[in-house]
Design a protein around this motif. Structure first.
Motif, PDB file in Angstrom:
ATOM      1  N   MET A  81      36.569  51.492  48.043  1.00  0.00           N
ATOM      2  CA  MET A  81      36.747  50.129  47.358  1.00  0.00           C
ATOM      3  C   MET A  81      37.031  50.106  45.855  1.00  0.00           C
ATOM      4  O   MET A  81      37.719  49.026  45.376  1.00  0.00           O
ATOM      5  N   ASN A  82      37.128  51.051  45.152  1.00  0.00           N
ATOM      6  CA  ASN A  82      37.580  51.134  43.753  1.00  0.00           C
ATOM      7  C   ASN A  82      39.093  50.813  43.540  1.00  0.00           C
ATOM      8  O   ASN A  82      39.526  49.986  42.741  1.00  0.00           O
ATOM      9  N   THR A  83      39.854  51.125  44.747  1.00  0.00           N
ATOM     10  CA  THR A  83      41.114  50.807  44.626  1.00  0.00           C
ATOM     11  C   THR A  83      41.514  49.686  45.299  1.00  0.00           C
ATOM     12  O   THR A  83      42.673  48.734  45.154  1.00  0.00           O
ATOM     13  N   LYS A  84      40.794  49.126  46.387  1.00  0.00           N
ATOM     14  CA  LYS A  84      41.112  47.637  47.213  1.00  0.00           C
ATOM     15  C   LYS A  84      40.743  46.710  46.290  1.00  0.00           C
ATOM     16  O   LYS A  84      41.417  45.560  46.619  1.00  0.00           O
ATOM     17  N   LEU A  85      39.529  46.760  45.509  1.00  0.00           N
ATOM     18  CA  LEU A  85      39.216  45.495  44.563  1.00  0.00           C
ATOM     19  C   LEU A  85      38.947  46.056  43.221  1.00  0.00           C
ATOM     20  O   LEU A  85      38.165  46.884  42.790  1.00  0.00           O
ATOM     21  N   PRO A  86      39.889  45.433  42.606  1.00  0.00           N
ATOM     22  CA  PRO A  86      40.164  46.231  41.210  1.00  0.00           C
ATOM     23  C   PRO A  86      38.940  45.905  40.121  1.00  0.00           C
ATOM     24  O   PRO A  86      38.648  46.673  39.303  1.00  0.00           O
ATOM     25  N   SER A  87      38.115  44.871  40.218  1.00  0.00           N
ATOM     26  CA  SER A  87      37.078  44.708  39.314  1.00  0.00           C
ATOM     27  C   SER A  87      35.714  45.271  39.792  1.00  0.00           C
ATOM     28  O   SER A  87      34.812  44.721  39.392  1.00  0.00           O
ATOM     29  N   LEU A 141      23.809  33.669  35.334  1.00  0.00           N
ATOM     30  CA  LEU A 141      24.044  32.498  36.131  1.00  0.00           C
ATOM     31  C   LEU A 141      23.218  32.351  37.344  1.00  0.00           C
ATOM     32  O   LEU A 141      23.260  31.385  37.904  1.00  0.00           O
ATOM     33  N   ALA A 142      22.797  33.386  37.951  1.00  0.00           N
ATOM     34  CA  ALA A 142      22.089  33.273  39.078  1.00  0.00           C
ATOM     35  C   ALA A 142      22.770  32.912  40.337  1.00  0.00           C
ATOM     36  O   ALA A 142      22.339  32.239  41.223  1.00  0.00           O
ATOM     37  N   LEU A 143      24.175  33.389  40.178  1.00  0.00           N
ATOM     38  CA  LEU A 143      25.040  33.018  41.433  1.00  0.00           C
ATOM     39  C   LEU A 143      25.666  34.221  42.008  1.00  0.00           C
ATOM     40  O   LEU A 143      25.775  35.150  41.387  1.00  0.00           O
ATOM     41  N   PRO A 144      25.712  34.202  43.484  1.00  0.00           N
ATOM     42  CA  PRO A 144      26.411  35.274  44.057  1.00  0.00           C
ATOM     43  C   PRO A 144      27.582  35.721  43.741  1.00  0.00           C
ATOM     44  O   PRO A 144      28.621  34.819  43.572  1.00  0.00           O
ATOM     45  N   LEU A 160      33.909  40.066  47.644  1.00  0.00           N
ATOM     46  CA  LEU A 160      33.708  39.956  46.177  1.00  0.00           C
ATOM     47  C   LEU A 160      34.499  38.637  45.870  1.00  0.00           C
ATOM     48  O   LEU A 160      35.626  38.374  46.110  1.00  0.00           O
ATOM     49  N   LYS A 161      33.679  37.773  44.849  1.00  0.00           N
ATOM     50  CA  LYS A 161      34.085  36.653  44.550  1.00  0.00           C
ATOM     51  C   LYS A 161      35.265  36.810  43.419  1.00  0.00           C
ATOM     52  O   LYS A 161      35.037  37.890  42.525  1.00  0.00           O
ATOM     53  N   ASN A 162      36.140  36.163  43.297  1.00  0.00           N
ATOM     54  CA  ASN A 162      37.361  36.396  42.333  1.00  0.00           C
ATOM     55  C   ASN A 162      37.205  35.274  41.288  1.00  0.00           C
ATOM     56  O   ASN A 162      36.401  34.479  41.376  1.00  0.00           O
ATOM     57  N   SER A 163      37.892  35.200  40.124  1.00  0.00           N
ATOM     58  CA  SER A 163      37.806  34.437  39.242  1.00  0.00           C
ATOM     59  C   SER A 163      38.178  32.785  39.627  1.00  0.00           C
ATOM     60  O   SER A 163      37.485  31.942  38.665  1.00  0.00           O
ATOM     61  N   SER A 164      38.558  32.868  40.714  1.00  0.00           N
ATOM     62  CA  SER A 164      38.847  31.133  41.186  1.00  0.00           C
ATOM     63  C   SER A 164      37.765  30.769  41.962  1.00  0.00           C
ATOM     64  O   SER A 164      37.824  29.599  42.638  1.00  0.00           O
ATOM     65  N   GLY A 165      36.371  31.616  42.175  1.00  0.00           N
ATOM     66  CA  GLY A 165      35.391  31.318  43.097  1.00  0.00           C
ATOM     67  C   GLY A 165      35.594  31.801  44.524  1.00  0.00           C
ATOM     68  O   GLY A 165      34.657  31.424  45.447  1.00  0.00           O
ATOM     69  N   LYS A 166      36.882  32.179  44.878  1.00  0.00           N
ATOM     70  CA  LYS A 166      37.151  32.650  46.427  1.00  0.00           C
ATOM     71  C   LYS A 166      36.606  34.005  46.897  1.00  0.00           C
ATOM     72  O   LYS A 166      36.648  34.893  45.804  1.00  0.00           O
ATOM     73  N   TYR A 167      36.390  34.149  47.862  1.00  0.00           N
ATOM     74  CA  TYR A 167      35.846  35.567  48.093  1.00  0.00           C
ATOM     75  C   TYR A 167      36.876  36.493  48.985  1.00  0.00           C
ATOM     76  O   TYR A 167      37.619  35.907  49.796  1.00  0.00           O
ATOM     77  N   LYS A 168      36.886  37.812  48.700  1.00  0.00           N
ATOM     78  CA  LYS A 168      37.944  38.519  49.438  1.00  0.00           C
ATOM     79  C   LYS A 168      37.306  39.497  50.067  1.00  0.00           C
ATOM     80  O   LYS A 168      36.193  40.073  49.486  1.00  0.00           O
ATOM     81  N   ILE A 169      37.168  39.472  51.511  1.00  0.00           N
ATOM     82  CA  ILE A 169      36.424  40.484  52.209  1.00  0.00           C
ATOM     83  C   ILE A 169      37.100  41.792  52.734  1.00  0.00           C
ATOM     84  O   ILE A 169      38.497  41.815  53.042  1.00  0.00           O
ATOM     85  N   GLU A 170      36.622  42.911  52.705  1.00  0.00           N
ATOM     86  CA  GLU A 170      37.161  44.162  52.887  1.00  0.00           C
ATOM     87  C   GLU A 170      36.336  44.737  53.881  1.00  0.00           C
ATOM     88  O   GLU A 170      35.165  44.914  53.615  1.00  0.00           O
ATOM     89  N   GLN A 171      36.931  45.345  55.183  1.00  0.00           N
ATOM     90  CA  GLN A 171      35.804  45.929  55.948  1.00  0.00           C
ATOM     91  C   GLN A 171      36.174  47.678  56.103  1.00  0.00           C
ATOM     92  O   GLN A 171      37.187  47.877  55.575  1.00  0.00           O
ATOM     93  N   LEU A 172      35.062  48.273  56.156  1.00  0.00           N
ATOM     94  CA  LEU A 172      35.307  49.698  56.040  1.00  0.00           C
ATOM     95  C   LEU A 172      33.952  50.266  56.671  1.00  0.00           C
ATOM     96  O   LEU A 172      33.252  49.655  57.092  1.00  0.00           O
ATOM     97  N   THR A 173      34.051  51.700  56.564  1.00  0.00           N
ATOM     98  CA  THR A 173      32.730  52.385  57.156  1.00  0.00           C
ATOM     99  C   THR A 173      32.096  52.843  55.703  1.00  0.00           C
ATOM    100  O   THR A 173      32.593  52.882  54.618  1.00  0.00           O
ATOM    101  N   ILE A 174      30.845  53.071  55.869  1.00  0.00           N
ATOM    102  CA  ILE A 174      29.943  53.537  54.665  1.00  0.00           C
ATOM    103  C   ILE A 174      30.424  54.679  54.083  1.00  0.00           C
ATOM    104  O   ILE A 174      30.347  54.947  53.030  1.00  0.00           O
TER     105      ILE A 174
END
Length: 114
Positions: free
Chosen positions: A31-37, A83-86, A11-25
């Motif tokens: 993810m609701n608790t790991k990534l707040p947005s 904005l058509a940006l990932p 997930l991209k944050n407001s500074s444009g950097k990605y935070k990666i989380e690994q998990l199972t399906i």
């Protein structure tokens, strides 16, 4: 047939950097608790509803994915509709990490040019 249920989400944050989380399906709702947005819910046991507060336009974007299709694909990219940006990537761990590294290298090259 056996499915590999290990996935990664970036997930991209407001500074444009990605935070990666690994998990199972099966842990996708954590993810609701790991990534707040981001808000991830499973509907009817076969559909994933992803609601993201966009770090680019600050509006909420909603995406629906079929769990079976998500597991069959190598990666799904969700982007800002205005904005058509990932803004997030979900998929096989190797593919997500590879794509995030590509984005990081591209940004570094752009900064080097400036």
């Amino acid at each position: 047939m056996i499915f590999d249920t290990n996935i990664a989400m970036a997930l991209k944050n407001s500074s444009g950097k990605y935070k990666i989380e690994q998990l199972t399906i099966f842990e996708i709702e954590s993810m609701n608790t790991k990534l707040p947005s981001i808000s991830v819910n499973v509907n009817n046991g076969n559909e994933i509803l992803v609601k993201v507060k966009c770090p680019l336009c600050y509006e909420y974007h909603i995406y629906h994915y079929n769990i079976n299709e998500l597991l069959k694909r190598s990666m799904v990219i969700g982007g800002c509709e205005q904005l058509a940006l990932p803004i997030f990537l979900i998929g096989k761990v190797e593919k997500v990490i590879e794509k995030v590294n590509e984005y990081r290298q591209t940004i570094e090259k752009v900064y080097a040019l400036i």
